[in-house]
Motif scaffolding. Sequence first.
Motif, short mmCIF file in Angstrom:
data_model
loop_
_atom_site.label_atom_id
_atom_site.label_comp_id
_atom_site.label_asym_id
_atom_site.label_seq_id
_atom_site.Cartn_x
_atom_site.Cartn_y
_atom_site.Cartn_z
N GLY A 1 -6.93 -3.99 8.32
CA GLY A 1 -6.33 -4.94 7.41
C GLY A 1 -6.63 -4.69 5.95
N VAL A 2 -6.53 -5.75 5.16
CA VAL A 2 -6.55 -5.67 3.70
C VAL A 2 -7.88 -5.16 3.17
CG1 VAL A 2 -6.46 -7.00 1.57
CG2 VAL A 2 -4.82 -7.46 3.39
N ASP B 1 -3.95 -0.95 3.81
CA ASP B 1 -4.10 -1.49 5.16
C ASP B 1 -5.02 -0.54 5.92
OD1 ASP B 1 -3.90 -2.51 7.71
OD2 ASP B 1 -1.73 -2.82 7.62
N LYS B 2 -6.29 -0.91 5.99
CA LYS B 2 -7.28 -0.02 6.59
C LYS B 2 -7.12 0.04 8.11
CE LYS B 2 -11.67 -0.77 7.72
NZ LYS B 2 -11.84 0.12 8.89
N THR C 1 -15.85 2.75 2.52
CA THR C 1 -16.19 3.75 1.52
C THR C 1 -15.27 4.96 1.60
OG1 THR C 1 -18.52 3.08 1.52
CG2 THR C 1 -18.02 5.30 0.69
N ALA C 2 -14.91 5.36 2.82
CA ALA C 2 -14.00 6.49 2.99
C ALA C 2 -12.63 6.18 2.42
CB ALA C 2 -13.89 6.87 4.47
N VAL C 3 -12.18 4.94 2.57
CA VAL C 3 -10.89 4.54 2.00
C VAL C 3 -10.93 4.63 0.48
CG1 VAL C 3 -9.26 2.62 1.70
CG2 VAL C 3 -10.26 3.05 3.95
N VAL C 4 -11.99 4.10 -0.11
CA VAL C 4 -12.12 4.15 -1.57
C VAL C 4 -12.13 5.60 -2.07
CG1 VAL C 4 -13.65 3.65 -3.52
CG2 VAL C 4 -13.30 1.94 -1.74
N ASN C 5 -12.89 6.45 -1.40
CA ASN C 5 -12.96 7.86 -1.82
C ASN C 5 -11.60 8.55 -1.70
OD1 ASN C 5 -15.68 7.63 -2.37
ND2 ASN C 5 -16.33 8.40 -0.37
N ALA D 1 0.44 -4.35 1.85
CA ALA D 1 -0.55 -3.27 1.69
C ALA D 1 0.05 -1.93 2.08
CB ALA D 1 -1.78 -3.56 2.54
N LEU D 2 -0.48 -0.88 1.50
CA LEU D 2 -0.03 0.48 1.79
C LEU D 2 -0.80 1.02 2.99
CD1 LEU D 2 1.76 2.84 0.64
CD2 LEU D 2 -0.33 3.65 -0.50
N PRO D 3 -0.10 1.45 4.06
CA PRO D 3 -0.81 2.04 5.19
C PRO D 3 -1.67 3.21 4.74
CG PRO D 3 1.49 1.62 5.75
CD PRO D 3 1.35 1.39 4.27
N PHE D 4 -2.84 3.34 5.34
CA PHE D 4 -3.80 4.35 4.91
C PHE D 4 -3.23 5.76 5.00
CE2 PHE D 4 -7.76 6.92 5.83
CZ PHE D 4 -8.23 6.89 4.53
N ASP D 5 -2.43 6.04 6.03
CA ASP D 5 -1.89 7.40 6.15
C ASP D 5 -0.93 7.73 5.01
OD1 ASP D 5 0.24 5.81 6.92
OD2 ASP D 5 0.53 6.76 8.87
#
Length: 304
Positions: free
Chosen positions: A52-53, A17-18, A25-29, A213-217
């Motif tokens: 979101g997703v 969950d962005k 790109t930062a999320v992927v990295n 979805a998994l929260p980004f934090d």
Amino acid sequence: MGRKRKGRAVHGWLVVDKPAGVTSTAVVNKVRWALGAQKAGHAGTLDPDATGVLAVALGEATKTVPYITDALKCYRFEVRLGASTTTDDASGEVIETSDARPTDAEIESALAAYRGDIMQVPPQFSAVKVDGERAYDIAREGEVMELAARPLWVDSLDLIERTGPDTVLLEMVCGKGGYVRSIARDLGADLGCLGHVAWLRRTWSGPFEAEAALPFDQVDALAQTPELDTHIQPLELGLEDLPMLPCAADGAAKLRNGNPGMVFSSDVDYGEEAWAALDGKAVAIGTYRSGELHPSKVFQTFQS
């Protein structure tokens, strides 16, 4: 002999969950680092301010990315009426304003033109290429471009709520390549009031939903732990829109070597794209012909 990739051979999907303010790109990295994965990529960019997703493909799941990219996606977004911006969203500078405000009935009527097969001009600040350069790089230099319209399938576009005198909440389900910011821009222009996206959230993408979805934090909090692995979903989810053909061990062995392999089929047409599975696990994607699958992509998860 090629150099061996660093990291673990992790295969599957981690759906994040962005949050706003973070690039795709930062999320992927971050996901690749947190899992120590050899390979990762995403299926469909979200703007930095969007939430979101964001489905992150790991290892062999990256071979299924095109099927998620092509799948329908759902967006909820608020349009602010009365102003256009340089970026067609709230992050840009206001370039024009209007005192006109449409009624709900006028908005409902205007939405009809944005359903089905439409042609859409991307925002000036977008990733489309113009003479080899990204449009957003050219736009940052102050140049206004004439971008070509592109086809888009809009499955649905609905007025959810009038959230205020100057704002309206919409929901859109669309195919590949849709720009929500363009919808807000063009809708505002058609209504004579101007408009831009105030906020945007992707609520689902193909089989992946924001609720799961998994929260980004949490990616950071669970980094380098076995618990993060429990959130990895099977790579086969990326193939849900393709027919599945079971195969036996001998057929799977041929397919894994890149050769046609025998599969069991009852309703797949000759020449149709499908994927072969051994005990429910993906072996290959290919074309079905007379009892065999002719592979175009082969999964190597059995080596991990």
